[in-house]
Design a protein around this motif. Structure first.
Motif, short mmCIF file in Angstrom:
data_model
loop_
_atom_site.label_atom_id
_atom_site.label_comp_id
_atom_site.label_asym_id
_atom_site.label_seq_id
_atom_site.Cartn_x
_atom_site.Cartn_y
_atom_site.Cartn_z
N LYS A 93 0.81 -1.22 0.00
CA LYS A 93 0.00 0.00 0.00
C LYS A 93 0.84 1.26 0.00
CE LYS A 93 -0.99 0.30 4.96
NZ LYS A 93 -2.08 0.28 5.95
N GLU A 94 2.07 1.21 0.49
CA GLU A 94 2.94 2.38 0.47
C GLU A 94 3.35 2.75 -0.95
OE1 GLU A 94 2.94 0.41 4.30
OE2 GLU A 94 3.54 -0.38 2.35
N ALA A 95 3.39 1.76 -1.84
CA ALA A 95 3.78 2.00 -3.23
C ALA A 95 2.57 2.20 -4.15
CB ALA A 95 4.62 0.83 -3.75
N MET A 96 1.53 1.38 -3.99
CA MET A 96 0.36 1.47 -4.87
C MET A 96 -0.90 1.10 -4.10
SD MET A 96 -0.79 2.33 -7.83
CE MET A 96 0.65 2.59 -8.83
N GLY A 97 -1.10 1.80 -2.98
CA GLY A 97 -2.29 1.58 -2.17
C GLY A 97 -3.50 2.26 -2.77
N HIS A 98 -4.66 1.71 -2.44
CA HIS A 98 -5.93 2.27 -2.92
C HIS A 98 -6.96 2.23 -1.80
CE1 HIS A 98 -4.31 2.23 -6.92
NE2 HIS A 98 -4.24 0.91 -6.96
N ASN A 99 -7.93 3.13 -1.89
CA ASN A 99 -9.07 3.11 -1.00
C ASN A 99 -10.31 3.53 -1.79
OD1 ASN A 99 -8.79 5.93 -1.22
ND2 ASN A 99 -8.22 6.23 0.91
N PHE A 100 -11.44 3.50 -1.12
CA PHE A 100 -12.72 3.95 -1.68
C PHE A 100 -13.21 5.02 -0.74
CE2 PHE A 100 -17.33 3.82 -1.24
CZ PHE A 100 -17.79 3.87 -2.54
N TYR A 124 -4.68 9.17 4.27
CA TYR A 124 -5.12 10.16 3.29
C TYR A 124 -6.63 10.46 3.36
CZ TYR A 124 -0.40 9.37 1.77
OH TYR A 124 0.96 9.25 1.76
N ILE A 125 -7.17 10.38 4.56
CA ILE A 125 -8.55 10.81 4.82
C ILE A 125 -8.45 11.96 5.80
CG2 ILE A 125 -10.81 10.18 5.73
CD1 ILE A 125 -10.07 8.58 3.23
N PRO A 126 -8.73 13.19 5.37
CA PRO A 126 -8.61 14.34 6.27
C PRO A 126 -9.55 14.20 7.47
CG PRO A 126 -8.94 15.05 4.00
CD PRO A 126 -9.16 13.58 4.03
N GLU A 127 -9.00 14.28 8.67
CA GLU A 127 -9.81 14.17 9.88
C GLU A 127 -10.79 15.33 9.97
OE1 GLU A 127 -8.08 13.03 13.62
OE2 GLU A 127 -6.29 12.32 12.57
N GLY A 128 -12.01 15.02 10.38
CA GLY A 128 -13.01 16.04 10.58
C GLY A 128 -13.60 16.60 9.30
N ASN A 129 -13.25 16.04 8.16
CA ASN A 129 -13.78 16.54 6.89
C ASN A 129 -15.22 16.07 6.75
OD1 ASN A 129 -14.50 16.48 3.97
ND2 ASN A 129 -12.47 17.42 3.80
N GLU A 130 -16.13 16.99 6.63
CA GLU A 130 -17.55 16.67 6.56
C GLU A 130 -18.01 16.27 5.17
OE1 GLU A 130 -19.91 19.64 8.50
OE2 GLU A 130 -18.59 19.68 10.24
N GLN A 131 -17.11 16.23 4.20
CA GLN A 131 -17.48 15.84 2.84
C GLN A 131 -17.46 14.33 2.64
OE1 GLN A 131 -18.66 18.16 0.72
NE2 GLN A 131 -18.38 19.45 2.52
N VAL A 132 -16.83 13.59 3.58
CA VAL A 132 -16.73 12.14 3.47
C VAL A 132 -17.97 11.48 4.06
CG1 VAL A 132 -15.40 10.09 4.15
CG2 VAL A 132 -14.21 12.22 3.57
N ASP A 158 -19.82 11.19 -5.94
CA ASP A 158 -18.52 10.79 -6.46
C ASP A 158 -17.82 9.87 -5.47
OD1 ASP A 158 -18.30 12.40 -8.92
OD2 ASP A 158 -18.36 14.11 -7.55
N TYR A 159 -17.08 8.89 -6.01
CA TYR A 159 -16.16 8.13 -5.18
C TYR A 159 -14.78 8.21 -5.82
CZ TYR A 159 -17.05 4.06 -8.30
OH TYR A 159 -17.18 3.21 -9.38
N ILE A 160 -13.76 8.24 -4.95
CA ILE A 160 -12.38 8.40 -5.43
C ILE A 160 -11.45 7.54 -4.59
CG2 ILE A 160 -12.79 10.79 -6.17
CD1 ILE A 160 -11.06 11.64 -3.69
N CYS A 161 -10.22 7.41 -5.07
CA CYS A 161 -9.10 6.93 -4.27
C CYS A 161 -8.37 8.20 -3.83
CB CYS A 161 -8.17 6.05 -5.08
SG CYS A 161 -6.67 5.54 -4.17
N SER A 162 -8.17 8.34 -2.53
CA SER A 162 -7.59 9.60 -2.02
C SER A 162 -6.07 9.58 -1.88
CB SER A 162 -8.23 9.96 -0.67
OG SER A 162 -7.90 9.01 0.32
N LEU A 163 -5.41 8.49 -2.29
CA LEU A 163 -3.96 8.49 -2.27
C LEU A 163 -3.47 9.59 -3.22
CD1 LEU A 163 -1.81 6.56 -0.86
CD2 LEU A 163 -1.39 5.75 -3.17
N PRO A 164 -2.48 10.37 -2.83
CA PRO A 164 -2.04 11.50 -3.67
C PRO A 164 -1.79 11.10 -5.12
CG PRO A 164 -0.97 11.62 -1.55
CD PRO A 164 -1.71 10.30 -1.58
N GLY A 165 -2.39 11.87 -6.01
CA GLY A 165 -2.24 11.66 -7.44
C GLY A 165 -3.19 10.64 -8.04
N HIS A 166 -3.88 9.86 -7.23
CA HIS A 166 -4.73 8.80 -7.78
C HIS A 166 -6.11 9.28 -8.21
CE1 HIS A 166 -2.50 5.07 -6.02
NE2 HIS A 166 -1.65 6.01 -6.40
#
Length: 177
Positions: A93-100, A124-132, A158-166
């Motif tokens: 996951k450090e090299a090519m991790g993904h999330n939903f 890569y999930i901002p704490e306290g972010n009310e958009q999630v 929308d759904y995304i992978c929040s790893l930087p650049g993904h």
């Protein structure tokens, strides 16, 4: 706001990862993804119960590339949703991790992704972010994560992978009918 050098570094990292996996990635992850592409099932709890009591299971696959196997998922308002995210690749996951990450309707995705850059300690999930609305944990090759949530009100999310650049390549729509 993100600095130019940070943007430049993210773009270079993304380009390197893309080229690396296009040239040397395995093709077995694509075969695994194709096998489970139609693995979306819906079942009713009981014919006597209201339609909002229905349960649905969604399977979303990814691997050692910057893509989900589906860019659209459909559910019904009020359903109990179980979503399984599977990473069929081999990279950690450090090299090519993904999330939903399921975002509220109207969320500005680039702004959210910039906030996620600074949330490394929280996968890569901002704490306290009310958009999630809901998210999986960050997973690497051979790992899976399953979450259960109640379908939000009718609309398109929308759904995304929040790893930087993904997020620019790894995003889709959850349509609630």
């Amino acid at each position: 706001m993100m600095s130019f050098s940070r943007v430049k570094t993210s773009i270079i990292t993304l380009a390197f990862a893309f080229l690396f996996f296009q040239c040397g990635g395995t093709s077995s992850s694509n075969a695994n993804q194709e096998e489970t592409t139609d693995a979306v099932e819906t079942s009713s709890v009981s014919s006597n119960e209201a339609s909002s009591a229905e349960e649905v299971t969604l399977v979303l696959n990814t691997g050692d590339a910057l893509e989900y196997d589906k860019n659209e998922l459909r559910i019904k308002e009020g359903q109990s949703v179980t979503l399984a995210l599977n990473h069929s690749g081999q990279m950690a996951k450090e090299a090519m991790g993904h999330n939903f990450v399921l975002l509220k309707a109207g969320t500005d995705i680039p702004t959210f992704a910039n906030e996620a850059l600074d949330a490394r300690e929280n996968e890569y999930i901002p704490e306290g972010n009310e958009q999630v609305i809901v998210h999986t944990k960050l997973i690497g090759g051979g790992e899976s994560d399953t979450i259960t949530f109640e379908a939000p009100p009718k609309g398109t999310y929308d759904y995304i992978c929040s790893l930087p650049g993904h997020y620019s390549l790894m995003q889709g729509k959850l349509i609630v009918e």
